[in-house]
Design a protein around this motif. Structure first.
Motif, short mmCIF file in Angstrom:
data_model
loop_
_atom_site.label_atom_id
_atom_site.label_comp_id
_atom_site.label_asym_id
_atom_site.label_seq_id
_atom_site.Cartn_x
_atom_site.Cartn_y
_atom_site.Cartn_z
N SER A 1 -8.90 1.44 -1.89
CA SER A 1 -7.50 1.38 -2.33
C SER A 1 -6.59 0.99 -1.17
N TRP A 2 -7.16 0.89 0.03
CA TRP A 2 -6.39 0.50 1.21
C TRP A 2 -6.37 -1.01 1.40
N ASP A 3 -7.41 -1.66 0.91
CA ASP A 3 -7.50 -3.12 1.02
C ASP A 3 -6.69 -3.75 -0.11
N SER A 4 -5.62 -4.43 0.25
CA SER A 4 -4.74 -5.00 -0.77
C SER A 4 -5.43 -6.09 -1.58
N ASP A 5 -6.53 -6.64 -1.06
CA ASP A 5 -7.25 -7.69 -1.76
C ASP A 5 -8.34 -7.16 -2.69
N SER A 6 -8.56 -5.85 -2.72
CA SER A 6 -9.62 -5.29 -3.53
C SER A 6 -9.22 -5.25 -5.00
N GLN A 7 -10.23 -5.21 -5.87
CA GLN A 7 -9.97 -5.12 -7.30
C GLN A 7 -9.33 -3.78 -7.66
N THR A 8 -9.69 -2.75 -6.92
CA THR A 8 -9.08 -1.44 -7.15
C THR A 8 -7.58 -1.49 -6.89
N SER A 9 -7.17 -2.15 -5.81
CA SER A 9 -5.75 -2.28 -5.50
C SER A 9 -5.02 -3.09 -6.57
N ALA A 10 -5.70 -4.10 -7.12
CA ALA A 10 -5.09 -4.91 -8.19
C ALA A 10 -4.84 -4.06 -9.43
N ILE A 11 -5.77 -3.16 -9.74
CA ILE A 11 -5.60 -2.25 -10.89
C ILE A 11 -4.36 -1.38 -10.67
N VAL A 12 -4.22 -0.84 -9.47
CA VAL A 12 -3.10 0.05 -9.16
C VAL A 12 -1.77 -0.70 -9.18
N ARG A 13 -1.75 -1.91 -8.63
CA ARG A 13 -0.50 -2.68 -8.61
C ARG A 13 0.02 -2.98 -10.02
N VAL B 1 -6.30 -5.44 -15.86
CA VAL B 1 -6.87 -6.28 -14.81
C VAL B 1 -8.36 -6.42 -15.06
N GLN B 2 -8.82 -7.66 -15.10
CA GLN B 2 -10.25 -7.90 -15.27
C GLN B 2 -10.96 -7.68 -13.94
N VAL B 3 -12.07 -6.94 -13.99
CA VAL B 3 -12.80 -6.60 -12.77
C VAL B 3 -14.28 -6.91 -12.96
N ASP B 4 -15.01 -6.85 -11.85
CA ASP B 4 -16.46 -7.04 -11.92
C ASP B 4 -17.08 -5.95 -12.78
N ARG B 5 -18.18 -6.29 -13.42
CA ARG B 5 -18.88 -5.32 -14.27
C ARG B 5 -19.27 -4.08 -13.47
N GLU B 6 -19.61 -4.24 -12.22
CA GLU B 6 -20.02 -3.10 -11.39
C GLU B 6 -18.90 -2.08 -11.27
#
Length: 346
Positions: free
Chosen positions: A67-79, A86-91
């Motif tokens: 959640s610290w990396d602004s480029d991560s999919q987790t950060s995109a969900i939070v934003r 937000v579409q994310v990888d299946r994993e």
């Protein structure tokens, strides 16, 4: 005088191998935690390569769930909380789905949306008074795993309320340990072990070709084991509340907070979970802290293949119904493989 004592788990690794296999180990900082990665092999080159592959897998997981990396999919969900899915990888989607299932199992004692909580509790020495009840209630207003909306068709994630956040602090290390061991197990090793600051999982055999074991030692005599637990290929995850806390009016408040109330939990000093999966063990360790000894033991005793050791605040050790410890007199030389499971006062 008051002394702090520690009961530790010691891995049953001898310092000298009786066969050709040797234990190769690397210790480093990953995901903000101390990771110890061990490979058992006759071939040092092969072992070290496997360790590097495990390290790279942990780094990959960190980038995915950070959640610290602004480029991560987790950060995109939070934003995009309260705005859009937000579409994310299946994993990542599957990890979040498993987290929701654990939340349901534990009646919300485990909840990755705990990250929505305002940081009104601080355990860095800066707190001088208890937070007021209104602030505590407000801090948990956006925490609810049921508001994490999943769409399996397009693997999208939507946080229903603005200001909602998710974080994997209570499950991420266990998941990373699982994945690292998984890739290492495919590299012609005889055994492997990943220890992520108390989230430990093993595969194969130890350097003597035997099942992995952990020994429980008396803190007064750390070189002596009073009981053994054969773990084979499984995970042992330990969580404790005795290092981070604040005290007000003679009452100690731990850093483990119930996401349903916003208040620190009490009653347990440490929780150790033993089960085949480090991810699940990691999540359950936090959950049992929140549920408490009675409800926690009731839950673990209903789950097949999962055991626990609990240490209460008043220094009692409790175990789940089917946990089998081997008691016998023996000595054992302490080594660097240690996991704290409790702290006792004398």
């Amino acid at each position: 005088m008051r002394r702090l004592l520690i009961i530790t788990f010691l891995l049953g690794l001898s310092c000298i191998s009786h066969g050709q296999n040797k234990s190769h180990k690397k210790v480093l900082l990953l995901m903000g935690s101390r990771f110890e990665i061990t490979a058992i092999s006759e071939d040092a080159t092969k072992a070290n390569k496997a360790i590097e592959v495990g390290i790279n897998e942990i780094k990959r997981i960190e980038k995915l769930i950070s959640s610290w990396d602004s480029d991560s999919q987790t950060s995109a969900i939070v934003r995009n909380a309260g705005i859009k899915s937000v579409q994310v990888d299946r994993e990542l989607f599957n990890l979040i789905r498993r987290c929701k299932k654990i939340s349901h199992l534990t009646h919300g004692a485990f909840d990755i949306s705990y990250a929505s909580m305002d940081k009104i509790w601080k355990f860095d020495g800066s707190m001088t008074q208890m937070p007021d009840s209104v602030s505590v209630a407000k801090s948990v207003s956006k925490i609810n795993y049921k508001d994490i909306i999943l769409n399996s068709e397009n693997t999208s994630v939507f946080l229903k309320k603005k200001g909602m956040k998710i974080g994997f602090g209570a499950i991420g290390k266990g998941y990373a340990a699982n994945k690292a061991l998984e890739v290492m197990s495919k590299m012609e090793l005889n055994g492997a072990l990943v220890n992520a600051s108390g989230d430990l999982i093993t595969w194969g055999k130890d350097e003597d070709g035997k099942d992995w074991k952990i020994g429980i030692s008396n803190p007064k005599e750390k070189d002596k084991i009073f009981s053994w637990l054969s773990i084979g290929e499984t995970a042992v995850v330990t969580s404790g509340n005795y290092e981070k806390f604040v005290s007000f009016d003679g009452i100690r408040y731990s850093h483990i907070i119930d996401p349903r109330t916003g208040y620190p939990v009490s009653g347990l000093s440490s929780v150790t979970i033993i089960c085949p999966n480090a991810e699940l063990a990691d999540a359950l360790a936090t959950s049992i802290f929140v549920l408490g000894a009675k409800s926690g033991l009731q839950l673990i005793n209903k789950l097949n293949g999962i055991e626990c050791i609990l240490v209460t605040d008043d220094q009692k050790m409790l175990t789940s119904s089917n946990l089998k410890l081997e008691y016998h007199k023996t000595s054992y030389k302490n080594n660097s493989h240690q996991i704290q499971i409790g702290k006792f006062n004398e």
